[in-house]
Design an enzyme around this catalytic site. Structure first.
Site, PDB file in Angstrom:
ATOM      1  N   THR A  45      51.222 -25.155  14.253  1.00  0.00           N
ATOM      2  CA  THR A  45      50.519 -24.278  14.802  1.00  0.00           C
ATOM      3  C   THR A  45      50.691 -23.179  13.413  1.00  0.00           C
ATOM      4  O   THR A  45      50.119 -22.146  13.971  1.00  0.00           O
ATOM      5  CB  THR A  45      51.831 -23.645  15.553  1.00  0.00           C
ATOM      6  OG1 THR A  45      52.906 -24.522  16.679  1.00  0.00           O
ATOM      7  CG2 THR A  45      52.085 -21.943  16.540  1.00  0.00           C
ATOM      8  N   CYS A  46      51.332 -22.648  12.608  1.00  0.00           N
ATOM      9  CA  CYS A  46      51.975 -21.500  10.987  1.00  0.00           C
ATOM     10  C   CYS A  46      50.094 -21.823  10.444  1.00  0.00           C
ATOM     11  O   CYS A  46      49.683 -20.891  10.895  1.00  0.00           O
ATOM     12  CB  CYS A  46      52.809 -22.566  10.601  1.00  0.00           C
ATOM     13  SG  CYS A  46      54.210 -21.900  10.496  1.00  0.00           S
ATOM     14  N   THR A  47      49.551 -23.069  10.374  1.00  0.00           N
ATOM     15  CA  THR A  47      48.344 -22.817   9.819  1.00  0.00           C
ATOM     16  C   THR A  47      47.011 -22.615  10.579  1.00  0.00           C
ATOM     17  O   THR A  47      45.894 -21.981  10.328  1.00  0.00           O
ATOM     18  CB  THR A  47      48.034 -25.292   9.518  1.00  0.00           C
ATOM     19  OG1 THR A  47      48.769 -25.135   8.812  1.00  0.00           O
ATOM     20  CG2 THR A  47      46.810 -25.095   9.223  1.00  0.00           C
ATOM     21  N   LEU A  50      47.428 -19.126  10.800  1.00  0.00           N
ATOM     22  CA  LEU A  50      47.268 -18.223   8.749  1.00  0.00           C
ATOM     23  C   LEU A  50      45.314 -17.918   8.853  1.00  0.00           C
ATOM     24  O   LEU A  50      44.527 -17.576   8.230  1.00  0.00           O
ATOM     25  CB  LEU A  50      48.159 -18.928   7.813  1.00  0.00           C
ATOM     26  CG  LEU A  50      49.570 -18.046   8.325  1.00  0.00           C
ATOM     27  CD1 LEU A  50      51.161 -19.233   7.326  1.00  0.00           C
ATOM     28  CD2 LEU A  50      49.484 -16.629   8.051  1.00  0.00           C
TER      29      LEU A  50
END
Length: 152
Positions: A45-47, A50
């Protein structure tokens, strides 16, 4: 609890992925800031979040706006992450003292030991003008950031 709209944004001095110190106050009077807290580099999710910001980078990093992403990863981890994903904006390490900036914004999850997904749009005077905080698994909508910036 996350800091509220209308609050002066807490200053910080954190190392970026290149080992350089970045302070929020460096942008005061110069640029609006989109401050994006995220749990950890290399997670799906973070990847996704970003990399999505990178695709729209000219809208988030220009003469009027600076995007800054903060996690509790070490600067070394952030450098490898930025290189792998082609991220060209500052990734700051809130590693030590662990979570100090995240706590200052009220987005540190003590049980998990990381920041939750908190975003703050800060005007040139250093005042929080918009915010959204999501739980760890819930991605944010970057179109909301753009709408908040347009309203400044």
């Amino acid at each position: 609890m996350a800091i509220e709209i209308g609050t002066e944004a807490p200053d910080f001095a954190l190392k970026n992925q290149h080992g350089e110190t970045v302070r929020l106050s460096d942008f005061r009077g110069e640029k609006n800031v989109v401050l994006v807290f995220y749990p950890f580099a290399f997670t799906p999710t973070c990847t996704g979040e970003l990399c999505s910001l990178e695709k729209e980078l000219p809208q988030f990093q220009n003469d009027d706006v600076q995007i800054i992403a903060i996690s509790n990863d070490s600067p070394f981890t952030l450098r490898i992450f930025a290189e792998k994903e082609g991220l060209e904006y500052p990734l700051l390490s809130d590693f030590w003292p662990h979570g100090a900036a995240s706590r200052g914004y009220g987005v540190f999850d003590e049980e998990k030991g990381c920041a939750v997904r908190g975003t703050f749009v800060i005007d040139k005077a250093g005042t929080v003008r918009w915010t959204v905080v999501n739980g760890l698994p819930d991605a944010r909508d970057q179109q909301q950031y753009l709408a908040a910036l347009a309203a400044l």
